[in-house]
Write a protein that holds these residues in place. Structure first.
Motif: not given
Length: 169
Positions: A108-117
């Protein structure tokens, strides 16, 4: 209901041994709780311990046993968002590190948002923006397979990370 049926059909003999022994221990501690019913605190301890053993032992035991029996190593090589279509391509490798041949592996490949926090990033991992899975068949002991997963549709235009995971049997 479909997930439960799929889980039951994917059980192996070691799972039945684990769940059967946990059920026997559960019954033993419940009986001990009944035998010591005159000593209320001891009886409640045995009953509480029986339920904790049944729930925690089944969950933790299943996870640890499958991590040991079907040990694998998955490496993310690259990820790229395609410009001509709403998709992302993920490349990686899957290696069988166990003592058994894998009949199938769900990668499985899962993409998630990144903010830096760091706190926000750990919370955002719980709700990914995209998931995609493929199944790789017949991976012998020590073999390594190259994996290519296309996440389609992938419409997110901001900063993101991709993780790979494998569940092998």
């Amino acid at each position: 209901m479909q997930r439960v049926n799929e889980f039951i059909q994917n059980l192996i003999i070691y799972d039945y041994i684990l769940f059967g022994s946990l059920l026997a221990l559960f019954l033993l501690f419940v009986i001990l709780g009944i035998v010591f019913r005159r000593k209320l605190s001891l009886a409640l301890f045995f009953i509480f311990f029986a339920f904790m053993l049944l729930l925690g032992g089944a969950t933790f035991g299943y996870k640890v046993m499958h991590d040991y029996l079907f040990k694998n190593e998955i490496t993310l090589l690259s990820q790229k968002k395609l410009s001509f279509t709403q998709a992302a391509v993920v490349y990686g490798t899957l290696k069988n590190l166990s003592n058994k041949d894998f009949k199938s592996c769900k990668v499985s490949a899962t993409a998630y948002r990144v903010s830096g926090n760091a706190l926000k990033d750990s919370i955002r991992r719980l709700k990914p923006i995209a998931n995609m899975s493929i199944v790789e068949e017949d991976i012998p002991i020590g073999a390594e397979r190259e994996i290519k997963i296309i996440i389609d549709p992938f419409t997110y235009s901001g900063d993101y990370n991709v993780t790979l995971g494998a569940d092998c049997r």
